[in-house]
Design an enzyme around this catalytic site. Structure first.
Site: not given
Ligand SMILES: CCC[C@@H]1OC(=O)[C@@H](C)C[C@H](C)CCCCC(=O)CCC[C@@H](CC)/C=C/C=C(\COC)CC[C@@H](O)[C@@H](O)C[C@H](O)CNC1=O
Length: 158
Positions: A114, A132
């Site tokens: 990230d 993301d």
């Molecule tokens: C974007 C989903 C996260 C992404 O899901 C993915 O990969 C998917 C395909 C698979 C995951 C195993 C399952 C996701 C479950 C849904 C979830 O989690 C709820 C999300 C709500 C949403 C409300 C709008 C927040 C969003 C937050 C963030 C992004 O804001 C732009 C902060 C990102 C940072 O914490 C960063 O460290 C995260 C890191 O990059 C890993 N990323 C993931 O796990």
């Protein structure tokens, strides 16, 4: 077959995601931060072994299962609905690209790179990446499309 353009969009998202993550991982120390816009946007090299907001650290099997389900569901809906609506196709392509982008990191490193470090007023939003951004953009677009379709339905009945 317009559907191929959506797969191309997903591939472009994955390419940009993986290129930016590679550049950050190669040229920045973990924790190193570069100021882009003072007080608002920084590029900070960060790793996350969890999901959004750092939840479920290290639960790789869960992430694999959820990601595979997301990928299958998106491909199914892409073939089912993409010919009807461009917004739906683009939304699903963004979600597919984002999910695969983070999936590649999890498969290769067991964690995700990230670097977008944003301060909203005084709140330091969790550091995130291109994948993301594509995921959130795709989900928001899809929700807006569903709400708009709902309104159209209601107006027809009214
Ligand atoms: C974007 C989903 C996260 C992404 O899901 C993915 O990969 C998917 C395909 C698979 C995951 C195993 C399952 C996701 C479950 C849904 C979830 O989690 C709820 C999300 C709500 C949403 C409300 C709008 C927040 C969003 C937050 C963030 C992004 O804001 C732009 C902060 C990102 C940072 O914490 C960063 O460290 C995260 C890191 O990059 C890993 N990323 C993931 O796990």
């Amino acid at each position: 077959m317009v559907i191929l353009w959506y797969y191309l969009l997903s591939i472009v998202v994955i390419g940009i995601d993986q290129l930016t993550k590679y550049l950050v991982a190669e040229h920045m120390e973990i924790g190193e931060s570069i100021e882009v816009i003072s007080g608002f946007l920084y590029l900070t090299s960060h790793r996350n072994a969890g999901a959004a907001f750092g939840i479920l650290q290290g639960q790789m099997w869960l992430f694999f299962i959820v990601t595979v389900i997301v990928i299958i569901a998106v491909i199914y809906h892409l073939h089912k609905y993409a010919n009807d609506s461009g917004v739906t196709g683009i939304s699903l392509a963004l979600i597919l690209g984002g999910a695969i982008g983070n999936f590649i990191d999890r498969l290769m490193f067991g964690e995700v790179v990230d670097f977008f470090d944003v301060y909203i007023f005084s709140y330091n939003y969790p550091i995130f990446n291109i994948a993301d951004s594509a995921l959130v953009a795709g989900v928001i677009l899809l929700i807006m499309k569903m709400i708009r379709d709902e309104w159209k339905e209601k107006r027809k009945k009214a």
